[in-house]
Design an enzyme around this catalytic site. Sequence first.
Site, PDB file in Angstrom:
ATOM      1  N   LYS A  34       7.988  -2.358  -0.036  1.00  0.00           N
ATOM      2  CA  LYS A  34       8.233  -2.086   1.387  1.00  0.00           C
ATOM      3  C   LYS A  34       7.889  -3.318   2.219  1.00  0.00           C
ATOM      4  CE  LYS A  34       3.740   0.124   1.642  1.00  0.00           C
ATOM      5  NZ  LYS A  34       2.890   0.638   2.682  1.00  0.00           N
ATOM      6  N   TYR A 255      -5.244 -26.655  23.320  1.00  0.00           N
ATOM      7  CA  TYR A 255      -5.320 -25.744  24.470  1.00  0.00           C
ATOM      8  C   TYR A 255      -6.735 -25.233  24.680  1.00  0.00           C
ATOM      9  CZ  TYR A 255      -0.220 -25.267  24.712  1.00  0.00           C
ATOM     10  OH  TYR A 255       1.116 -25.493  24.853  1.00  0.00           O
TER      11      TYR A 255
HETATM   12  C1  LIG Z   1       1.714   5.654  -0.352  1.00  0.00           C
HETATM   13  C2  LIG Z   1       1.352   4.273  -0.777  1.00  0.00           C
HETATM   14  N1  LIG Z   1       1.209   4.020  -2.082  1.00  0.00           N
HETATM   15  C3  LIG Z   1       0.882   2.789  -2.527  1.00  0.00           C
HETATM   16  C4  LIG Z   1       0.677   1.747  -1.651  1.00  0.00           C
HETATM   17  C5  LIG Z   1       0.291   0.392  -2.181  1.00  0.00           C
HETATM   18  O1  LIG Z   1      -1.003   0.073  -1.780  1.00  0.00           O
HETATM   19  P1  LIG Z   1      -1.662  -1.334  -2.179  1.00  0.00           P
HETATM   20  O2  LIG Z   1      -0.834  -2.370  -1.524  1.00  0.00           O
HETATM   21  O3  LIG Z   1      -3.032  -1.256  -1.619  1.00  0.00           O
HETATM   22  O4  LIG Z   1      -1.605  -1.402  -3.657  1.00  0.00           O
HETATM   23  C6  LIG Z   1       0.805   1.978  -0.278  1.00  0.00           C
HETATM   24  C7  LIG Z   1       0.565   0.880   0.665  1.00  0.00           C
HETATM   25  O5  LIG Z   1       0.383   1.002   1.823  1.00  0.00           O
HETATM   26  C8  LIG Z   1       1.155   3.279   0.161  1.00  0.00           C
HETATM   27  O6  LIG Z   1       1.295   3.547   1.464  1.00  0.00           O
END
Ligand SMILES: Cc1ncc(COP(=O)(O)O)c(C=O)c1O
Length: 357
Positions: A34, A255
Site C-alpha cells: 500500500k 533561514y
Molecule cells: C492491516 C495491516 N496489516 C499489516 C500492516 C503492515 O504493518 P508493518 O508495516 O508494521 O509490517 C499494516 C500496516 O499499516 C496494516 O494496516
Amino acid sequence: MRQATVYIDQEALQYNLNRVKQLAPTAKIVSMVKANAYGHGVEACLAALSSSDAFGVACLEEALEIRELGYEQPITLIEGIFSDDEMQIIIEKKIECVVHHQQQLDWLLAHKDAYIAQGLKVWVKLNSGMNRLGFKVPEIIDVINSLKAEGFTCVLAMHFANADAENHPLNEQQKNQFLDVKEACAPIMGSCCNSAAIFKWPELNFDFVRPGIMLYGASPFADKTVHDLDIKPVMTFTAEVIALNTIQAGESVGYGSTFVADQAMDLAIVSIGYGDGYPRAFPKQNYVAVNGQPTRVIGRVAMDMIAIDATGLKINLGTEVELWGKNRLVDDVAEANGTIGYELLCRLSARPVRKLK
Ligand SMILES: Cc1ncc(COP(=O)(O)O)c(C=O)c1O
C-alpha cells in the site's frame, strides 16, 4: 540536472522477503504494498516481491494498479470497499475484501454468488482493542458463522496496536481475543501478524502474515536496528553538493539564522529540501552520510537545500550525500525528526528521480 535520487535495491527487497519466509515458514505471505509500496514505487517493488503469495493494499485504486501491471496473485483490500459500486469491480478483478462493518457485509451479501464463484476469501476484521476497524466480540462470532453458513471462505483478521512494544498489556488482550474467536469459529484461517509480530510471535503466524516495513528494510522497533533484525534497507536517498562556503565565528546559516558558528567552518550546500520530502523539523541534531561518515546538518532545512558541516572533510562540488540508506538509516533520521521511518519513506515527494540500484 538536479541530482536528488531515490535508489531502490531490489535485491535487498528479496533478501527481506526471504527473511519473512525464514521467520514464518508455514504461513502465506501477504506483502503489504500500500501507499506506493511505502513510498518506494510499487512497480519496482512488485517485480522484486513477485514470489509473494498475495499483496495487501488500502484501496481499490492501489489493487487495480497491481492488476494492470500483470500480477495475478490474490490481493486484499485491508479497509474493504468504500462504496457498493466497488464490489462488482473487485469481483471481476479477483480482489478480496476485508469486512469491518455492517454496511460492507450487506454489500458483500448482495453479491454473494459472484464473489464466491470467483474463489475469493472474505477477511473478517476483529476489533480486539485497537478501536479502528472491526467487529467486537461476541458480534464477530455471529458474523463469521453466518458468512460461513452462506458459503463464504473466511479469514479472521486482526491488527496489533502495540506489537512493537515490549510489554504492553493490550498485546495479551488482543492475542487472547483473537485465539478465542478463532477457536469459537473453528475451522477458520487466521492472520494477525505485521512485521513486529512476525519477529516476536512465531506462534501467531497462522495462515497469512502481512509484512510491511520489514520488507523495505526499516525497523518496526524503536530499540532494534535493521542490523539487529538482519534486514537490509531498500531505499537510498541521495543528493549532491552544489556549493561550498567557508564562514567565520559569529556568522549564521540559512533561514531564521538558527545556527551561528562559534568558530570558522566549511559548509557544503546540498540540493535537497522539504520539497523533496526531506523533513524540515529536527528537534535533535540530524546527520547525513558523506563517504559513509556521519556529517552534521547545519541550520534549517529549506525547500530545496540544506547545509552540512564540511569542516575537515573531502567534499567537492558534486559529492554525493546520503540522506538515508545503508549508512544513515532512515530510522535514525526519523528519530532525530521525532517520527518513524514509515512516515519519512511514505511522504517523499514526486520530485526526486527514482532509479534502480
Ligand atoms: C492491516 C495491516 N496489516 C499489516 C500492516 C503492515 O504493518 P508493518 O508495516 O508494521 O509490517 C499494516 C500496516 O499499516 C496494516 O494496516
